[in-house]
Write a protein that holds these residues in place. Sequence first.
Motif, mmCIF file in Angstrom:
data_model
loop_
_atom_site.group_PDB
_atom_site.id
_atom_site.type_symbol
_atom_site.label_atom_id
_atom_site.label_comp_id
_atom_site.label_asym_id
_atom_site.label_seq_id
_atom_site.Cartn_x
_atom_site.Cartn_y
_atom_site.Cartn_z
ATOM 1 N N ASN A 130 -52.479 -13.836 18.517
ATOM 2 C CA ASN A 130 -51.805 -12.543 18.559
ATOM 3 C C ASN A 130 -50.888 -12.449 17.347
ATOM 4 O O ASN A 130 -50.739 -13.412 16.598
ATOM 5 C CB ASN A 130 -51.001 -12.426 19.858
ATOM 6 N N LEU A 131 -50.253 -11.295 17.175
ATOM 7 C CA LEU A 131 -49.357 -11.097 16.038
ATOM 8 C C LEU A 131 -47.914 -11.243 16.478
ATOM 9 O O LEU A 131 -47.484 -10.605 17.448
ATOM 10 C CB LEU A 131 -49.574 -9.705 15.430
ATOM 11 N N GLY A 132 -47.165 -12.050 15.761
ATOM 12 C CA GLY A 132 -45.745 -12.224 16.039
ATOM 13 C C GLY A 132 -44.901 -11.774 14.873
ATOM 14 O O GLY A 132 -45.312 -11.836 13.715
ATOM 15 N N MET A 133 -43.714 -11.300 15.196
ATOM 16 C CA MET A 133 -42.738 -10.870 14.201
ATOM 17 C C MET A 133 -41.439 -11.600 14.516
ATOM 18 O O MET A 133 -41.043 -11.691 15.687
ATOM 19 C CB MET A 133 -42.531 -9.356 14.321
ATOM 20 N N ASP A 134 -40.788 -12.125 13.491
ATOM 21 C CA ASP A 134 -39.537 -12.845 13.688
ATOM 22 C C ASP A 134 -38.598 -12.016 14.552
ATOM 23 O O ASP A 134 -38.360 -10.838 14.283
ATOM 24 C CB ASP A 134 -38.898 -13.138 12.335
ATOM 25 N N TYR B 299 -40.087 -15.177 18.506
ATOM 26 C CA TYR B 299 -40.889 -14.096 17.947
ATOM 27 C C TYR B 299 -41.113 -12.996 18.975
ATOM 28 O O TYR B 299 -41.196 -13.265 20.169
ATOM 29 C CB TYR B 299 -42.257 -14.620 17.486
ATOM 30 N N VAL B 300 -41.240 -11.768 18.462
ATOM 31 C CA VAL B 300 -41.725 -10.656 19.266
ATOM 32 C C VAL B 300 -43.234 -10.645 19.055
ATOM 33 O O VAL B 300 -43.700 -10.519 17.920
ATOM 34 C CB VAL B 300 -41.103 -9.317 18.814
ATOM 35 N N VAL B 301 -43.978 -10.792 20.140
ATOM 36 C CA VAL B 301 -45.433 -10.860 20.048
ATOM 37 C C VAL B 301 -46.033 -9.528 20.463
ATOM 38 O O VAL B 301 -45.714 -8.991 21.526
ATOM 39 C CB VAL B 301 -46.005 -11.991 20.932
ATOM 40 N N LYS B 302 -46.876 -9.009 19.595
ATOM 41 C CA LYS B 302 -47.676 -7.828 19.921
ATOM 42 C C LYS B 302 -49.050 -8.355 20.308
ATOM 43 O O LYS B 302 -49.701 -9.046 19.523
ATOM 44 C CB LYS B 302 -47.729 -6.878 18.734
ATOM 45 N N PHE B 303 -49.450 -8.033 21.520
ATOM 46 C CA PHE B 303 -50.632 -8.644 22.109
ATOM 47 C C PHE B 303 -51.923 -7.912 21.744
ATOM 48 O O PHE B 303 -51.977 -6.675 21.716
ATOM 49 C CB PHE B 303 -50.476 -8.705 23.629
ATOM 50 N N THR B 304 -52.966 -8.694 21.508
ATOM 51 C CA THR B 304 -54.268 -8.124 21.149
ATOM 52 C C THR B 304 -54.881 -7.317 22.286
ATOM 53 O O THR B 304 -55.705 -6.449 22.048
ATOM 54 C CB THR B 304 -55.256 -9.226 20.731
ATOM 55 N N GLY B 305 -54.488 -7.580 23.512
ATOM 56 C CA GLY B 305 -55.035 -6.870 24.665
ATOM 57 C C GLY B 305 -54.362 -5.545 24.959
ATOM 58 O O GLY B 305 -54.713 -4.874 25.928
ATOM 59 N N SER B 306 -53.404 -5.136 24.131
ATOM 60 C CA SER B 306 -52.700 -3.869 24.380
ATOM 61 C C SER B 306 -53.633 -2.694 24.118
ATOM 62 O O SER B 306 -54.672 -2.825 23.482
ATOM 63 C CB SER B 306 -51.454 -3.758 23.510
ATOM 64 N N ALA B 307 -53.227 -1.532 24.571
ATOM 65 C CA ALA B 307 -54.050 -0.323 24.435
ATOM 66 C C ALA B 307 -54.344 -0.003 22.974
ATOM 67 O O ALA B 307 -55.400 0.541 22.662
ATOM 68 C CB ALA B 307 -53.354 0.860 25.107
ATOM 69 N N GLN B 308 -53.423 -0.340 22.071
ATOM 70 C CA GLN B 308 -53.626 -0.051 20.648
ATOM 71 C C GLN B 308 -54.700 -0.944 20.035
ATOM 72 O O GLN B 308 -55.296 -0.595 19.030
ATOM 73 C CB GLN B 308 -52.315 -0.198 19.866
ATOM 74 N N GLY C 252 -43.865 -8.941 23.859
ATOM 75 C CA GLY C 252 -43.063 -9.923 24.569
ATOM 76 C C GLY C 252 -42.349 -10.852 23.615
ATOM 77 O O GLY C 252 -42.798 -11.068 22.479
ATOM 78 N N VAL C 253 -41.228 -11.394 24.062
ATOM 79 C CA VAL C 253 -40.478 -12.374 23.277
ATOM 80 C C VAL C 253 -40.922 -13.762 23.717
ATOM 81 O O VAL C 253 -40.967 -14.056 24.917
ATOM 82 C CB VAL C 253 -38.956 -12.197 23.475
ATOM 83 N N VAL C 254 -41.268 -14.597 22.725
ATOM 84 C CA VAL C 254 -41.676 -15.972 23.010
ATOM 85 C C VAL C 254 -40.938 -16.928 22.092
ATOM 86 O O VAL C 254 -40.491 -16.551 21.011
ATOM 87 C CB VAL C 254 -43.207 -16.183 22.836
ATOM 88 N N GLU C 255 -40.820 -18.162 22.550
ATOM 89 C CA GLU C 255 -40.362 -19.251 21.689
ATOM 90 C C GLU C 255 -41.608 -20.029 21.294
ATOM 91 O O GLU C 255 -42.539 -20.173 22.088
ATOM 92 C CB GLU C 255 -39.376 -20.140 22.432
ATOM 93 N N ALA C 256 -41.613 -20.526 20.055
ATOM 94 C CA ALA C 256 -42.808 -21.186 19.532
ATOM 95 C C ALA C 256 -42.526 -22.637 19.158
ATOM 96 O O ALA C 256 -41.379 -23.080 19.140
ATOM 97 C CB ALA C 256 -43.332 -20.418 18.325
#
Length: 151
Positions: free
Chosen positions: A95-99, A32-41, A22-26
């Motif tokens: 969670n992990l975010g990427m610019d 940031y594009v956030v990759k969520f810890t709760g995802s299947a991966q 998901g895209v979030v503002e911080a």
Amino acid sequence: MLRDVTAVRYVTPLRSGGSVPGVVEADDEGTYVVKFTGSAQGRKALVAEVIVGELARALGLRFPELVLVGFDPAIAADEPHQEVRELHAASAGVNLGMDYLPGARDFTPEIAEVFDVDPVEAGRIVWLDALTVNVDRTVHSSNLMVWPTLG
């Protein structure tokens, strides 16, 4: 060491990946594009992404900044899709975010004709993929993005 930021506004899910980032503002005014810890991966995939991303940067490859994003699912309470809300609920906390790179596009053969692709850099990316056993990158899914101002 990754910087810590806190998501203050949920913008939208991204449906292009299987993990539904998901895209979030911080709170640092970044997006940031956030990759969520709760995802299947799961968390292991995010740890691997940090390791390979920072290795890529150390090798001089262009890679967006990674940050740790504090995420409260309450900021995304208006998300209409139940499965995305469940993902958010399972991902409360860090969670992990990427610019976020506005205007970035998936690398395709058509895009390669428009952007100059440095064959040396492409070879270094292929080498890094082989070293780190990146099974995500295939002919049909490059798992690469192009952005004209990424340096």
